[in-house]
Design a protein around this motif. Structure first.
Motif, PDB file in Angstrom:
ATOM      1  N   ASN A  99     -36.625  44.679  84.077  1.00  0.00           N
ATOM      2  CA  ASN A  99     -37.709  43.816  83.603  1.00  0.00           C
ATOM      3  C   ASN A  99     -37.166  42.868  82.541  1.00  0.00           C
ATOM      4  OD1 ASN A  99     -40.279  45.219  84.823  1.00  0.00           O
ATOM      5  ND2 ASN A  99     -38.956  46.846  84.057  1.00  0.00           N
ATOM      6  N   PRO A 100     -36.364  41.887  82.953  1.00  0.00           N
ATOM      7  CA  PRO A 100     -35.734  40.975  81.988  1.00  0.00           C
ATOM      8  C   PRO A 100     -36.768  40.284  81.096  1.00  0.00           C
ATOM      9  CG  PRO A 100     -34.882  40.610  84.205  1.00  0.00           C
ATOM     10  CD  PRO A 100     -36.040  41.554  84.328  1.00  0.00           C
ATOM     11  N   GLY A 101     -36.396  40.119  79.842  1.00  0.00           N
ATOM     12  CA  GLY A 101     -37.251  39.416  78.892  1.00  0.00           C
ATOM     13  C   GLY A 101     -38.236  40.308  78.153  1.00  0.00           C
ATOM     14  N   ILE A 102     -38.351  41.561  78.563  1.00  0.00           N
ATOM     15  CA  ILE A 102     -39.291  42.483  77.909  1.00  0.00           C
ATOM     16  C   ILE A 102     -38.648  43.053  76.654  1.00  0.00           C
ATOM     17  CG2 ILE A 102     -40.541  44.681  78.147  1.00  0.00           C
ATOM     18  CD1 ILE A 102     -41.751  42.546  79.867  1.00  0.00           C
ATOM     19  N   GLN A 103     -39.379  43.032  75.564  1.00  0.00           N
ATOM     20  CA  GLN A 103     -38.936  43.657  74.317  1.00  0.00           C
ATOM     21  C   GLN A 103     -39.783  44.905  74.110  1.00  0.00           C
ATOM     22  OE1 GLN A 103     -36.850  40.188  71.989  1.00  0.00           O
ATOM     23  NE2 GLN A 103     -38.964  40.325  71.371  1.00  0.00           N
ATOM     24  N   VAL A 104     -39.127  45.998  73.724  1.00  0.00           N
ATOM     25  CA  VAL A 104     -39.780  47.297  73.659  1.00  0.00           C
ATOM     26  C   VAL A 104     -39.685  47.864  72.254  1.00  0.00           C
ATOM     27  CG1 VAL A 104     -39.791  49.661  74.564  1.00  0.00           C
ATOM     28  CG2 VAL A 104     -39.200  47.741  76.079  1.00  0.00           C
ATOM     29  N   GLY A 105     -40.842  48.260  71.705  1.00  0.00           N
ATOM     30  CA  GLY A 105     -40.888  48.973  70.441  1.00  0.00           C
ATOM     31  C   GLY A 105     -40.911  50.461  70.721  1.00  0.00           C
ATOM     32  N   LEU A 106     -40.245  51.239  69.878  1.00  0.00           N
ATOM     33  CA  LEU A 106     -40.176  52.688  70.079  1.00  0.00           C
ATOM     34  C   LEU A 106     -40.301  53.398  68.739  1.00  0.00           C
ATOM     35  CD1 LEU A 106     -39.518  55.167  71.925  1.00  0.00           C
ATOM     36  CD2 LEU A 106     -37.120  54.802  71.258  1.00  0.00           C
ATOM     37  N   ILE A 107     -41.193  54.384  68.700  1.00  0.00           N
ATOM     38  CA  ILE A 107     -41.328  55.255  67.541  1.00  0.00           C
ATOM     39  C   ILE A 107     -41.229  56.684  68.055  1.00  0.00           C
ATOM     40  CG2 ILE A 107     -42.833  56.003  65.658  1.00  0.00           C
ATOM     41  CD1 ILE A 107     -44.072  53.172  65.732  1.00  0.00           C
ATOM     42  N   THR A 108     -40.224  57.433  67.599  1.00  0.00           N
ATOM     43  CA  THR A 108     -40.047  58.821  68.019  1.00  0.00           C
ATOM     44  C   THR A 108     -40.172  59.710  66.782  1.00  0.00           C
ATOM     45  OG1 THR A 108     -37.632  58.576  67.833  1.00  0.00           O
ATOM     46  CG2 THR A 108     -38.585  58.319  70.023  1.00  0.00           C
ATOM     47  N   LEU A 109     -41.358  60.274  66.607  1.00  0.00           N
ATOM     48  CA  LEU A 109     -41.652  61.126  65.461  1.00  0.00           C
ATOM     49  C   LEU A 109     -42.418  62.356  65.931  1.00  0.00           C
ATOM     50  CD1 LEU A 109     -42.648  58.271  63.007  1.00  0.00           C
ATOM     51  CD2 LEU A 109     -40.632  59.728  62.808  1.00  0.00           C
ATOM     52  N   PRO A 110     -42.571  63.368  65.083  1.00  0.00           N
ATOM     53  CA  PRO A 110     -43.294  64.579  65.491  1.00  0.00           C
ATOM     54  C   PRO A 110     -44.718  64.258  65.952  1.00  0.00           C
ATOM     55  CG  PRO A 110     -42.131  64.956  63.426  1.00  0.00           C
ATOM     56  CD  PRO A 110     -42.014  63.484  63.729  1.00  0.00           C
ATOM     57  N   PRO A 111     -45.211  64.974  66.982  1.00  0.00           N
ATOM     58  CA  PRO A 111     -46.540  64.702  67.540  1.00  0.00           C
ATOM     59  C   PRO A 111     -47.658  64.713  66.498  1.00  0.00           C
ATOM     60  CG  PRO A 111     -45.372  66.239  68.942  1.00  0.00           C
ATOM     61  CD  PRO A 111     -44.526  66.048  67.715  1.00  0.00           C
ATOM     62  N   GLY A 112     -47.602  65.608  65.517  1.00  0.00           N
ATOM     63  CA  GLY A 112     -48.635  65.644  64.480  1.00  0.00           C
ATOM     64  C   GLY A 112     -48.664  64.368  63.661  1.00  0.00           C
ATOM     65  N   LEU A 113     -47.503  63.810  63.386  1.00  0.00           N
ATOM     66  CA  LEU A 113     -47.426  62.560  62.641  1.00  0.00           C
ATOM     67  C   LEU A 113     -47.930  61.387  63.488  1.00  0.00           C
ATOM     68  CD1 LEU A 113     -46.655  61.246  59.990  1.00  0.00           C
ATOM     69  CD2 LEU A 113     -44.291  61.150  60.781  1.00  0.00           C
ATOM     70  N   LEU A 114     -47.631  61.412  64.788  1.00  0.00           N
ATOM     71  CA  LEU A 114     -48.158  60.381  65.688  1.00  0.00           C
ATOM     72  C   LEU A 114     -49.682  60.433  65.720  1.00  0.00           C
ATOM     73  CD1 LEU A 114     -45.698  60.732  68.706  1.00  0.00           C
ATOM     74  CD2 LEU A 114     -45.649  59.006  66.912  1.00  0.00           C
ATOM     75  N   LEU A 115     -50.241  61.633  65.805  1.00  0.00           N
ATOM     76  CA  LEU A 115     -51.694  61.793  65.812  1.00  0.00           C
ATOM     77  C   LEU A 115     -52.297  61.297  64.500  1.00  0.00           C
ATOM     78  CD1 LEU A 115     -54.292  62.726  67.146  1.00  0.00           C
ATOM     79  CD2 LEU A 115     -53.808  65.039  66.319  1.00  0.00           C
ATOM     80  N   ASP A 116     -51.666  61.621  63.373  1.00  0.00           N
ATOM     81  CA  ASP A 116     -52.144  61.139  62.075  1.00  0.00           C
ATOM     82  C   ASP A 116     -52.193  59.612  62.051  1.00  0.00           C
ATOM     83  OD1 ASP A 116     -52.313  63.755  61.178  1.00  0.00           O
ATOM     84  OD2 ASP A 116     -50.485  63.650  59.951  1.00  0.00           O
ATOM     85  N   ALA A 117     -51.182  58.969  62.619  1.00  0.00           N
ATOM     86  CA  ALA A 117     -51.133  57.500  62.640  1.00  0.00           C
ATOM     87  C   ALA A 117     -52.220  56.917  63.538  1.00  0.00           C
ATOM     88  CB  ALA A 117     -49.761  57.020  63.090  1.00  0.00           C
ATOM     89  N   ILE A 118     -52.487  57.580  64.660  1.00  0.00           N
ATOM     90  CA  ILE A 118     -53.548  57.109  65.558  1.00  0.00           C
ATOM     91  C   ILE A 118     -54.891  57.192  64.853  1.00  0.00           C
ATOM     92  CG2 ILE A 118     -54.818  57.651  67.674  1.00  0.00           C
ATOM     93  CD1 ILE A 118     -52.057  58.541  68.845  1.00  0.00           C
ATOM     94  N   VAL A 119     -55.158  58.317  64.216  1.00  0.00           N
ATOM     95  CA  VAL A 119     -56.430  58.518  63.519  1.00  0.00           C
ATOM     96  C   VAL A 119     -56.569  57.543  62.348  1.00  0.00           C
ATOM     97  CG1 VAL A 119     -57.763  60.162  62.138  1.00  0.00           C
ATOM     98  CG2 VAL A 119     -56.662  60.919  64.243  1.00  0.00           C
TER      99      VAL A 119
END
Length: 132
Positions: A99-119
């Motif tokens: 998929n040329p031209g696509i820029q991808v952001g990635l955050i790899t953190l513990p699931p509890g921290l991801l949930l905290d950020a969503i909330v």
């Protein structure tokens, strides 16, 4: 490569499922309380290697710089459990080749921290807030 697309689709589905569970409604008959303003989820210090923006030209931006640019520049942003970090450089680069031209952001953190950020609606990292 089918495996790459499967991994990305699986990751996106997992993030969507996590988001759908983040804010359950009140129980029937429960008193309504005023919502307190949510504090943004805090990413621990020295997690630059868990926050990446893969640019279309092959470069990788990390840390606070990646968080600051992600919402404006990334076509796709993935939030994944931290133990997925080891495979993601190869997965994202393979995805970008297909998929040329696509820029991808990635955050790899513990699931509890991801949930905290969503909330909470975003992150705090290195003393700065990153909403969204």
């Amino acid at each position: 490569m089918p495996t790459t697309k499967f991994l990305l689709i699986t990751a996106a589905a997992g993030c969507a499922l996590l988001a759908s569970c983040a804010q359950p409604g009140p129980a029937p008959g429960a008193p309504q309380l005023a919502a307190a303003p949510a504090r943004l989820a805090t990413i621990p210090k020295d997690k630059d290697h868990d926050i990446k923006l893969y640019l279309a030209n092959g470069q990788i931006v990390t840390g606070a710089d990646a968080l600051g640019r992600m919402q404006k520049e990334a076509s796709l942003i993935l939030w994944l459990a931290g133990n997925q970090f080891f495979a993601m450089d190869d997965v994202v680069h393979t995805f970008q080749k297909s998929n040329p031209g696509i820029q991808v952001g990635l955050i790899t953190l513990p699931p509890g921290l991801l949930l905290d950020a969503i909330v909470a609606g975003g992150w705090n990292y290195d003393g700065r807030d990153y909403r969204g």
